[in-house]
Scaffold this active site. Structure first.
Site, mmCIF file in Angstrom:
data_model
loop_
_atom_site.group_PDB
_atom_site.id
_atom_site.type_symbol
_atom_site.label_atom_id
_atom_site.label_comp_id
_atom_site.label_asym_id
_atom_site.label_seq_id
_atom_site.Cartn_x
_atom_site.Cartn_y
_atom_site.Cartn_z
ATOM 1 N N LYS A 296 36.821 113.700 92.613
ATOM 2 C CA LYS A 296 36.398 114.564 91.519
ATOM 3 C C LYS A 296 37.637 114.960 90.690
ATOM 4 O O LYS A 296 38.646 114.279 90.707
ATOM 5 C CB LYS A 296 35.666 115.782 92.080
ATOM 6 C CG LYS A 296 34.253 115.480 92.570
ATOM 7 C CD LYS A 296 33.343 115.162 91.393
ATOM 8 C CE LYS A 296 31.892 115.178 91.741
ATOM 9 N NZ LYS A 296 31.032 114.971 90.558
ATOM 10 N N ASP B 10 28.743 119.133 93.389
ATOM 11 C CA ASP B 10 29.709 120.016 92.739
ATOM 12 C C ASP B 10 29.789 121.395 93.392
ATOM 13 O O ASP B 10 30.690 122.178 93.071
ATOM 14 C CB ASP B 10 29.362 120.187 91.261
ATOM 15 C CG ASP B 10 29.674 118.946 90.448
ATOM 16 O OD1 ASP B 10 30.626 118.224 90.799
ATOM 17 O OD2 ASP B 10 28.951 118.691 89.460
ATOM 18 N N SER C 57 25.790 108.160 92.324
ATOM 19 C CA SER C 57 26.533 108.709 91.190
ATOM 20 C C SER C 57 25.643 108.737 89.958
ATOM 21 O O SER C 57 25.290 107.693 89.414
ATOM 22 C CB SER C 57 27.784 107.879 90.897
ATOM 23 O OG SER C 57 28.396 108.311 89.687
#
Length: 449
Positions: free
Chosen positions: A354, A327, A174
């Site tokens: 998300k 993403d 992350s």
């Protein structure tokens, strides 16, 4: 309802031959960091090419609330007069980060080692998202946190009065967690160390070095080790924000699946920690080329040309690539639906937390469009229908998620029947010119009354 108002239903109709040049907005990740580090520097940072989507604008408002002078010229140039490391003032009101998980987590890190108190909130989507992944390591510095059950916003942080540097191994890949810890480490004496088992996007490290921080990165048996020496005086910078590869993904993928298309997307950042989608598309036999390779502001940049690619095939996407394209999996699944064979995506459990559960959101909508999708806790697969063979003719739920909305609107451009989304409003958080840009290329997008 939309992130910032009433829902905006939209429908994408099948179209032909997307043509032209797509000037996508500035990189969202770099835009957030430019404002935050500019606010923590001493002097004036000048930023051009800043993404002026809601997410980034909310970060700019937050920096003003913490005492920085943030102004925009009429020509789109931004000026940030910073207050220095440890110089944040206590905000008088709640900090509203809208839909931005990146914004709130980075800002929490930036203030966590300054002895002030701040309360954070967001929209309905952001307030469901987990914050403990950031607040847990920030507590190691001495930061105190009070929030809703499950570590959710609204949440109040009390910055550490006497912060201590930390050594922290991220439990999952992350960039947001890594960046929050590094930003907190700026105002802690000594060395703060972050260890990643898998490298994630490195914009924070690059920008910290550019602003004058002492930061090193090395590969060891423990993993990717980043060491930051605290309490520097950050020097203001002039920053030209490259164009966002995550935004570029949408016109590029649309061109690959709409017959007769040829689209140029110039000035795209190709940081190795962000470019996984483009290499994946090439492996799927997409006609995607990099032109005019160069370096701008310490980041690799190229012009990307995408042409209709009816012979794309499904592949197994390597799990170690997930961090560099996390993403982009929603729009990749749209391309996969128009390819031949199965595309398998593994190591993607981050998609479950998300703006929405992106695996569930895309799987549900794709199935309704006639596509076979299987999924598990940290994987999913899409069985391609072949070029132009997706049925469409359905309405997908966006779940207040900009990337879900845009992905299904791209799907509709190449489906047999139109594809609608219940709310296109969240698109403004990251890609406010999406509708106009796609329409100029030849897409048929309509807002429904």
């Amino acid at each position: 309802m939309s992130a910032h108002g009433a829902p905006i239903p939209m429908t994408s109709h099948p179209c032909t031959a997307l043509q032209g040049t797509a000037h996508v907005p500035g990189d969202k990740s770099i835009s957030h960091r430019s404002l935050i580090l500019g606010a923590m520097a001493v002097g004036e940072t000048v930023i051009t090419g800043l993404l002026e989507g809601d997410d980034v604008l909310d970060t700019g408002k937050a920096m003003r609330a913490f005492g920085a002078d943030v102004q925009r010229d009429d020509d789109g140039t931004w000026h940030v007069r910073g207050v220095g490391v440890g110089g944040f003032a206590e905000p008088t009101n709640v900090i509203d980060c809208g839909n931005s998980g990146t914004g709130v987590r980075l800002i929490m890190g930036a203030m966590a080692t300054t002895p002030i108190t701040a309360t954070f909130t967001g929209d309905a989507s952001l307030n469901k998202r987990p914050m403990a992944r950031v607040t847990d390591p920030l507590a190691l510095f001495g930061t105190q946190t009070v929030g809703r059950s499950g570590g959710r916003l609204p949440m109040t942080l009390v910055g550490a009065a006497e912060p201590t540097p930390v050594r922290y191994t991220t439990p999952v890949p992350s960039a947001q967690v890594k960046s929050a810890v590094l930003l907190a480490g700026l105002n802690a004496p000594g060395q703060t160390v972050v260890i990643e088992k898998e490298a994630t996007r490195d914009h924070t490290e690059r920008m910290l070095a550019g602003f004058g921080a002492e930061i090193t990165t090395e590969e060891t048996s423990d993993g990717h080790v980043i060491t930051l020496t605290g309490q520097p005086e950050l020097k203001p910078q002039t920053i030209a924000v490259p164009r966002d590869p995550s935004s570029a993904a949408f016109p590029i993928c649309a061109a690959l699946i709409v017959p007769g298309s040829d689209v140029l997307v110039p000035g795209i950042g190709l940081n190795p920690t962000r470019a996984g989608l483009f290499y994946t598309l090439q492996e799927m036999n997409a006609d995607l080329t990099f032109e005019n390779m160069r370096e701008e502001g310490g980041e690799p940049v190229a012009d990307l040309r995408a042409r209709y690619s009816p012979e794309m095939r499904g592949i197994d996407v390597p799990p170690e690539r997930a961090a560099s394209m996390i993403d982009e999996y929603p729009i990749l699944s749209v391309v996969a639906a128009n390819a031949t064979g199965k595309t398998m995506m593994t190591g993607v459990k981050e998609l479950r937390v998300k703006e929405s559960d992106r695996i569930e959101a895309m799987a549900t909508g794709l199935r309704a469009a006639g596509v076979t999708v299987d999924d598990g806790p940290d994987w999913w697969s899409v069985e391609g229908c072949g070029a132009g063979q997706v049925t469409g003719g359905m309405t997908a739920a966006s779940h207040l998620d900009h990337r879900i909305a845009m992905s299904f609107l791209i799907l509709g451009m190449a489906a047999k029947a139109p594809v609608a989304v219940d709310d296109g409003g969240p698109i403004a958080t990251s890609f406010p010119i999406f509708e106009g840009l796609m329409a100029e290329l030849g897409a048929d997008l309509r807002r429904d009354a």
